[in-house]
Enzyme design. Structure first.
Site: not given
Ligand code: NAD
Length: 355
Positions: A188, A221, A245, A249
């Site tokens: 980011k 993002d 993380d 997922d």
């Protein structure tokens, strides 16, 4: 080759899926002429019950001596008491820390035979084969945190050092070389100083040490969207703890079946830890209903990443494909149709490995 495995069956369906992976490894040893030694140790809830400690010292010592560790799963409602002194998951965290396992690898593979289980359209998911490298021992989960005296302001610090970034980028780039030779680093950097450092260090490592690897950077993002809209475009992806993380997922939902996904946690020198990404599934424990393929595929990762046995790892993965091609399914992937038990599925893969 002589190699030693520690098995940590753990709780719930853990013992059932670990037994299946064990039988497949025995078949691999027989077919390829390796001497594999196995040592089963208590960990998680069962170890709390027996020793009052989710990771007894003797289990940790055995793990340190092993070439690879295969874990089933830990946890269950009987150990969920919020006032308990310790929890099964604490054993897993201690093990990762003690062994310096800083890289979490999660392959996201869409098995052709199970495409219909994916929430995505066939044309989006077909052929997806991504390997995530999530940094596991640094970043915001391990930075300083504080809560103001009045309890109205809280802070968690995301911190990375040059060395922490270098070692995981190197590991991921090396893996890319053995695959489709493409690495995507996710950060980011348009907002976070720590991400700007991540990007600078990753770019330097790639330019100086891996100029032959196709390298790109993507903002986290944007990555969350690309994973859904064009997942086939990614080969190896490397990122920090928090972003990893969440993205892993998200990625684990793509193939549509929790029972198929393995993971590995690796350090610089110590043995790697290999496990399915699912938990101990207490709702189906002891009923011969669990899908053992994630743990079997985790064992294949152990052969590849800890023992350097690529042919043997590929043989296990091919055996899983043979069994799926034959139409054999456990309940979770049977779509309401005929299904087989954990033991039958594991034995079918072991047989396919042997032939
Ligand atoms: P879970 O992954 O155990 O189960 C979620 C759902 O998926 C359940 O319906 C379960 O039956 C099903 N499922 C999971 N694995 C399956 C398999 N191999 N075959 C067929 N179906 C399968 O997640 P949960 O229910 O949130 O957690 C149960 C326990 O596991 C909790 O105590 C949790 O803390 C623990 N847990 C442990 C780990 C680990 O050991 N690494 C990871 C996640 C959760």
């Amino acid at each position: 080759m002589n190699a030693s495995f520690v098995l940590l069956p753990g709780d719930g369906i853990g013992p059932e899926v670990t037994e299946a992976a064990y039988r497949v490894l025995v078949a691999v040893g027989r077919r390829f002429g390796h001497e594999f030694h196995f040592d089963s140790r208590p960990m998680g809830g069962v170890a709390i019950d027996e020793y009052g400690d989710p990771l007894p010292q003797s289990t940790l010592d055995a793990c340190r001596e092993a070439d690879a560790i295969i874990l089933g799963a830990v946890g269950g409602p009987q150990w969920d008491d919020p006032n308990a002194k310790t929890r099964p998951e604490a054993g897993l965290l201690t093990l990762r820390k003690e062994l310096g396992l800083f890289a979490n690898l999660r392959p996201i593979t869409a098995h052709a035979q199970l495409i219909e289980a994916s929430p995505l359209r066939r044309d989006l998911i077909e052929g997806v084969d991504i390997l995530f490298f999530r940094e596991l021992t640094g970043g915001i989960y391990f930075g300083d945190s504080s809560l103001s005296d009045d309890g109205r302001v809280a802070t968690s610090v995301m911190r990375y050092s040059v060395g922490e970034i270098e070692r995981i980028v190197r590991m991921a780039a090396q893996a890319a070389r053995n695959r489709r030779n493409k690495l995507t680093s996710v950060d980011k950097a348009n907002v976070l100083e720590v991400s700007r450092l991540w990007r600078r260090v990753a770019s330097r490592v790639m330019t100086e040490e891996f100029p032959d690897v196709d390298y790109e950077v993507v903002l986290v993002d944007a990555m969350a969207m690309h994973l859904i809209s064009r997942p086939r475009d990614f080969d190896v992806v490397v990122t920090g703890n928090l972003f990893g993380d969440i993205l892993t997922d998200e990625g684990s939902m793509l193939p549509g079946s929790l029972g198929m996904l393995p993971s590995a946690s690796l350090g610089e020198t110590q043995p790697g830890l290999y496990e399915p990404i699912h938990g101990s599934a207490p709702d189906i424990a002891g009923e011969d209903l669990a899908n053992p393929l994630a743990t079997i595929l985790a064992a294949a990762m152990a052969l590849r990443h800890s023992l350097g046995l690529e042919t043997e790892a590929a043989a296990v993965e091919a055996a899983v494909d043979v069994v799926l091609d034959s139409g054999m399914r456990t309940k979770d992937i049977a779509g309401g149709g005929k299904f087989f038990g954990t033991e039958a599925m594991g034995d079918a893969v072991a047989t396919a490995v042997s032939t």
